[in-house]
Design an enzyme around this catalytic site. Structure first.
Site, PDB file in Angstrom:
ATOM      1  N   HIS A 133     -14.950   1.231  -7.976  1.00 32.47           N
ATOM      2  CA  HIS A 133     -14.181   2.477  -8.041  1.00 32.47           C
ATOM      3  C   HIS A 133     -14.769   3.465  -9.041  1.00 32.47           C
ATOM      4  O   HIS A 133     -14.136   3.796 -10.042  1.00 32.47           O
ATOM      5  CB  HIS A 133     -12.732   2.168  -8.444  1.00 32.47           C
ATOM      6  CG  HIS A 133     -12.031   1.199  -7.567  1.00 32.47           C
ATOM      7  ND1 HIS A 133     -11.025   0.365  -8.021  1.00 32.47           N
ATOM      8  CD2 HIS A 133     -12.172   0.934  -6.251  1.00 32.47           C
ATOM      9  CE1 HIS A 133     -10.579  -0.368  -7.016  1.00 32.47           C
ATOM     10  NE2 HIS A 133     -11.270  -0.051  -5.929  1.00 32.47           N
ATOM     11  N   GLU A 189      -5.412  -6.767  -7.611  1.00 32.89           N
ATOM     12  CA  GLU A 189      -5.433  -7.098  -6.192  1.00 32.89           C
ATOM     13  C   GLU A 189      -5.592  -8.609  -6.040  1.00 32.89           C
ATOM     14  O   GLU A 189      -6.437  -9.220  -6.694  1.00 32.89           O
ATOM     15  CB  GLU A 189      -6.624  -6.437  -5.496  1.00 32.89           C
ATOM     16  CG  GLU A 189      -6.690  -4.946  -5.586  1.00 32.89           C
ATOM     17  CD  GLU A 189      -8.004  -4.415  -5.015  1.00 32.89           C
ATOM     18  OE1 GLU A 189      -8.719  -5.205  -4.349  1.00 32.89           O
ATOM     19  OE2 GLU A 189      -8.314  -3.240  -5.249  1.00 32.89           O
ATOM     20  N   ASN A 222      -6.454   1.483  -6.631  1.00 32.83           N
ATOM     21  CA  ASN A 222      -7.549   1.888  -5.757  1.00 32.83           C
ATOM     22  C   ASN A 222      -7.488   3.412  -5.574  1.00 32.83           C
ATOM     23  O   ASN A 222      -6.440   3.940  -5.236  1.00 32.83           O
ATOM     24  CB  ASN A 222      -7.435   1.184  -4.412  1.00 32.83           C
ATOM     25  CG  ASN A 222      -7.307  -0.312  -4.564  1.00 32.83           C
ATOM     26  OD1 ASN A 222      -6.328  -0.785  -5.109  1.00 32.83           O
ATOM     27  ND2 ASN A 222      -8.279  -1.052  -4.089  1.00 32.83           N
TER      28      ASN A 222
END
Length: 547
Positions: free
Chosen positions: A485, A399, A523
């Site tokens: 996560h 990201e 994600n």
């Protein structure tokens, strides 16, 4: 299909009204049902409800909605608050630059992932302990960020709604029909979550994504490609923020401590629709401490009711026929390992607690040249990622993260998601009555190596270097001691059957990220949502008899 969408829209409106009424009244019980409804009464000590869902995150929200649609009276137990009542400043949530007690779950000081700037501790703030929206759960050699409140992690994440590459999904969950997932359940999840895409023409010209365009250009010089990433943040709202037409949220340094506007968090989507069925009730500030099973097969939950200052107001017992664990990888795993090792649920197998991983999370940052600024204006919502997942030697999806400091920093920040095969295990500690995570810093070495491989190439192509001043007082280029996560702990097909039914105990289900074996490559919340849709559909069809 049209009729079904119309029903969902009406239910969502009823549910939103119920959430608003609960906030206005300052109550902890949220329901759109008449006060005499069974689910409402079930929060009393010693009472019974057909189905209980622990948590209000992605998998929990899916399960509650579908149970409610099936006519099953369902009680959701959430340890955090309902976040829609403004504080003294007129906002529900605080921003990242001026955090206050609303930011953190019973901390005396905030614990942001960026802990320093130029090695000075100028990021975190002393705060009053309070039932805030973000928690950092600290284990010996790993910390995990989780959301606290109605909506769970959807309140505090960056909203990046990414589907894993199909080949990797088939690798990690080979027993799940990928065709069904990608043709049916992923589209269903995306529609319910209100996933949308940034307009490329606006992205190219707005000052608010200069930081992402700079990283895209630098990745391109290293031969790397980038991809736009869909999000649950309303990009049309963001464009109006930029035009000065609406209050700023993503453009006002809001994300990790909640977004006041723009984000379609679960309280506005799945949970609102669940409440709108009239069959679902949410009890907030209710923390489940233990689970046991009676000889007749019903489950009994020991629950503490607290206030926002952490005082225990009551301890109660609630029983149910069907129990769904949606407390997240950490919460569901802890409840199960405690129940197994104390003998409360003796049928649980040795796979409970195993298969945990941080999704290969590694954060890093690069220092840009003075002539290549990243911009003093930065949207807090990521919209672009560097996709090098097909690199057989070191797969990485990174990201391009914002660093919305309000001033020019010349910093490019990234959250890298890597393919790390290492796994941890939760074990029960009788002395503390808590689950401990067996995970060592060395287990993150493969993830650090993969991230370093990617960003070494970018630095070499651009004659730039790493920043070493952002992750605490020590010289450190890679933050490998925290995860956004968390996944695993009750892995599908091992601790459970192929639909989340927990092995050894009938009518007990896991419905959250604990089902995924430590990694999903992107994600994870869309995958968690879609998997929950798949599983609950089968469970309702085959298991549920109470209506």
């Amino acid at each position: 299909m049209v009729d079904n969408q119309q029903h969902l829209s009406r239910r969502r409106l009823f549910g939103l009204a119920a959430l608003g009424a609960a906030a206005a009244a300052g109550v902890t019980t949220i329901t759109a049902a008449p006060r005499a409804a069974a689910a409402t009464r079930a929060a009393d000590d010693g009472s019974f409800v057909p189905a209980v869902v622990i948590g209000t995150g992605y998998g929990a929200a899916v399960s509650a909605l579908r149970l409610g649609e099936a006519g099953v009276s369902t009680l959701m137990l959430e340890m955090g608050q309902l976040w829609n009542q403004p504080g003294p400043d007129g906002n529900v949530f605080c921003n990242m630059l001026k955090p206050d007690k609303r930011s953190s779950w019973f901390k005396k000081r905030t614990e942001a992932p960026l802990g320093s700037f130029l090695w000075f501790d100028v990021v975190n703030r002393d705060i009053e302990p309070y039932a805030g929206v973000l928690d950092r759960v600290n284990f010996d050699q790993m910390s995990v960020y989780v959301g606290r409140g109605v909506g769970g992690g959807s309140l505090v994440n960056g909203g990046m709604a990414v589907q894993p590459k199909r080949s990797y999904f088939e690798e990690i969950l080979p027993q799940v029909d990928a065709g069904e997932m990608y043709d049916r359940y992923f589209p269903r999840a995306n529609a319910m979550l209100k996933v949308n895409h940034i307009a490329p023409d606006w992205f190219e010209k707005t000052d608010w994504y200069q930081f992402a365009r700079v990283s895209r250009e630098q990745a391109g010089k290293a031969g790397l490609s980038t991809t736009f990433v869909p999000n649950v943040y309303d990009f049309d709202y963001m464009r109006r923020e930029a035009a000065g037409e609406v209050p700023k949220s993503a453009l006002g340094t809001e994300v990790i401590y909640g977004n006041n506007h723009g984000k379609q968090s679960l309280d506005k989507t799945y949970l609102a629709a669940a409440l709108g069925t009239g069959k679902v009730t949410i009890e907030t500030l209710h923390q489940v401490k233990a689970v046991r099973q009676q000889p007749d097969g019903t489950y009994v939950l020991t629950v503490d009711r607290i206030d926002a200052d952490g005082r225990q107001l009551a301890r109660k017992e609630i029983s149910c026929r069907y129990l769904f664990l949606g407390a997240g990888s950490l919460g569901s795993s802890e409840l199960l390992v405690r129940a197994r090792d104390t003998g409360a649920l003796p049928g649980l197998n040795d796979e409970v607690g195993r298969g945990w991983g941080p999704n290969g999370n590694i954060m890093t940052a690069r220092a840009n040249h003075m002539w290549n600024p990243t911009g003093s204006k930065q949207s807090s919502i990521p919209a672009l990622g560097i996709d090098d997942w097909d690199n057989a030697a070191a797969p990485v999806f990174a990201e391009i993260a914002p660093m919305p400091a309000g001033v020019e920093t010349w910093v490019s920040l990234y959250l890298a998601i890597t393919k790390n095969p290492e796994r941890g295990t939760f074990v029960y500690d009788r002395a503390t009555d808590r689950a401990k995570l067996q995970w060592t810093r060395e287990q993150n070495a493969p993830a650090v190596a993969a991230a370093k491989s990617l960003f070494d190439r970018i630095n070499k192509a651009n004659t730039t270097m790493y920043r070493y001043d952002l992750f605490g007082a020590q010289l450190k280029a890679f933050a490998d001691d925290f995860s956004y996560h968390p996944l695993g702990g009750a892995v599908l097909g091992k601790a459970t059957d192929l639909y989340g039914r927990v092995q050894g105990h009938k009518n007990l289900y896991v419905t959250d990220g604990a089902l995924i074996p430590g990694s999903v490559g992107v994600n994870p919340f869309v995958t968690i949502t879609a998997l929950a849709e798949r599983n609950i559909e089968r469970v309702i069809a085959q298991d549920i008899t109470a209506r």
